[in-house]
Design an enzyme around this catalytic site. Sequence first.
Site, PDB file in Angstrom:
ATOM      1  N   ALA A 102       0.849  -1.198   0.000  1.00  0.00           N
ATOM      2  CA  ALA A 102       0.000   0.000   0.000  1.00  0.00           C
ATOM      3  C   ALA A 102       0.879   1.239   0.000  1.00  0.00           C
ATOM      4  O   ALA A 102       1.718   1.395   0.891  1.00  0.00           O
ATOM      5  CB  ALA A 102      -0.913   0.005   1.222  1.00  0.00           C
ATOM      6  N   HIS A 103       0.679   2.074  -1.008  1.00  0.00           N
ATOM      7  CA  HIS A 103       1.486   3.298  -1.071  1.00  0.00           C
ATOM      8  C   HIS A 103       0.752   4.462  -1.722  1.00  0.00           C
ATOM      9  O   HIS A 103       1.260   5.574  -1.750  1.00  0.00           O
ATOM     10  CB  HIS A 103       2.765   3.036  -1.865  1.00  0.00           C
TER      11      HIS A 103
END
Length: 760
Positions: A204-205
């Site tokens: 997740a970014h």
Amino acid sequence: MKIGIIVGTRPEIIKMAPVIRECQKRKIPFFIIHSNQHYSKEMDSIFFDELHLPAPDYNLGVGSGLHSNQTGNILIKMEPILLEEKPDVVLVQGDTNTVLAGALTASKLNIKVGHIEAGLRSYDRTMPEETNRIMTDHISEYLFAVGPNQEKILKSEGIASDKIYTVGNTVSDSLFQHLDISAKTSNILSELDLHAGEYFLVTAHRASNVDIASNLLELLHLFDEMHKHYTGTIVWPIHPRTQSKLKEFNIEVPSYLQLIAPVGYLDFIQLQKHAKLILTDSGGIQEEACLLGVPSLTLRENTERPEAVEVGASELVGRDAVKAVKAAAKWLSRDSYSWDNPFGDGHVAEAILDIVIADNTEFIEQPIVAKNETLAVIGMGYMGLPISSLLAQAGYSVTGVDLSKDKVDSINRGECPFDEDGMPELVKKVVEQGFLVASMTIPSCETYLVAVPTPHKNKQCDRSYVFAAVDAIAKVAKNGQTVIVESTISPQTSIEVEKRLAAKGLQLDVVHCPERAIPGQTLYELVHNDRIIGASNPNAQQKVKAIYQSFVDGQVFLTDLTTAECVKLVENTSRDVGIAFANELAQVCEELKVDVNEVIKLANRHPRVNVLNPGPGVGGHCIPIDPWFLVENTKAGDFIRLARKVNDERPIVVAEKVLERLKENGGTKIGILGVAYKANVDDCRETPAQPILKHFEQAGVEVRYHDPYVPAWECDRVDNIEEILEWADMIVLVTGHECYKTLKPQKSIVDSCGLLTLMK
């Protein structure tokens, strides 16, 4: 042909790897520009090493920053590289700021852009990637779509069908090429004490998920619920961006989340392949999971990769924990999964290069369409032969005239007698198709173009070569024909040419079109630069405008003869004056004991200031000469003459500085690095290295030089850099060749061109 490959992030490196390998396999000239948009070793440079890719030819070092700032920095740093390299095509992949900046830079320079993964749309304009995708697609010449969905989208946006190629995704090439290798070499599962099929994998970014504290907490709640319902390890290779946000928001991560640093590509393949389920907000990982046969939950409300959802390999859950738990229950209730592969067969890079090569080869090999007009170009030098070749390619029957039999014979064999990018292929083409013939005599033609040298004598233009060419033309010319003077000449020379022809009873139109190109970039600049046409009457202006527009992509401006003569001279005089100011400023700063480069760098932060950098003097056949031509018959111009004096004296100032350092060290030997007048060419005309050498010789010191482009010069040559560094007591860096950029600043090196300072 030459291909520029632009990358900036981990996914781009991975997906461009097959393209790079295919270029190597086919021996296609290419270069790699890496923006370093991902600025940690774990997020980018490790992949060049791990995938055994050649190191980038250029590292821009832009790092992180606001979107506009990052994009602007890449544009600024990339433009001079593309100008220097002159690729036929630039390839970009994906949707990052690097992709948009690379495509924009190339497009502004009239270089074709190929966009790999064209046509992806999430229809979420809050994502900066969506803007990047759309803009890149609409300025690209080659749009390499993954599948029918993207092809349909591109056509619906009005993009011409003949620009769209449905090829699949190079992610399939990269994954299939490395799957077996990763299985044999990766020990990541044992290192992390993981067992196949017993852990979840998270990435997740996205800004929408991690840049807002409440959203990041919502995401962590989703992970809590997943862990509550499906106990086991959740492995999270954490992106630097996400790590910094956790710290910024003072959020503690639960112990069941096994946070690890970003891992290499081969390790990550194994982490994906053996996961029970993948939770991700990455588009690329949606594709990789689908290809590996591992189900995924997409932590977004939309996706630009609908294919994974369409074939049943992924499901959109956003940050909704209820949706995620429900979707996971569906997946985990099944013993096996299977779906169609919508992303490619592992041969996508081959298809991309087949298309690019076929298109550009077709242009090179296609027959020339004859215009049935004759044209003679007098002077087959650095400008005359390229102009002749471009006119011949445009369909004119061109006779290239030169007094050198060797040069004439060489051209008639289809050979270029000097080194200039793109010229060997072009000369061969136009000679083989019969549109360029070289001769030692001038035939009668509709148009004559004079491109002979104009040396300077006693600070004045030596027009004897121009007048000799005009006199030779007069012997075969007929009334109504046209004479174009391309040679750089002093003002009112064209009027003298008119008088000279009239005295011989000829009524010919005389036109001046000053050349605007430099060695190393001649063909590119002849085609893309604007041109100025000066003539005494509108008919002559229009006739010659049509001739130049047969190969010039830039604008063509019409004016009178003397104005046209002044334009080229003023351009180079302006540069000469700017350089003189920088060189004088260097001496002022030295007396004040401040760093001139630092002063200039900070002064140039002002939006209306653009101070040049000081150097060892001014070289070449234009800038040191043209100011004298401009003022040779005028009383005004003292400032211009003073600038010439400053720049003429600059090599002596540099030489004295080196000798002073040499005396302090008690040495007797000096090495000169670079003797060409400018970087990355073999041209030594008016080089400042020459007066520097003479001053050293007068001082009685021993001098040798190194220059990879100049095999012989006025003193002994040393073949490699290491040897001259070891031999010399002092080194003076005169020409900023690319090969010198790796040198480290040290006391024994006087950097007269500012290369090492500017590379800091």
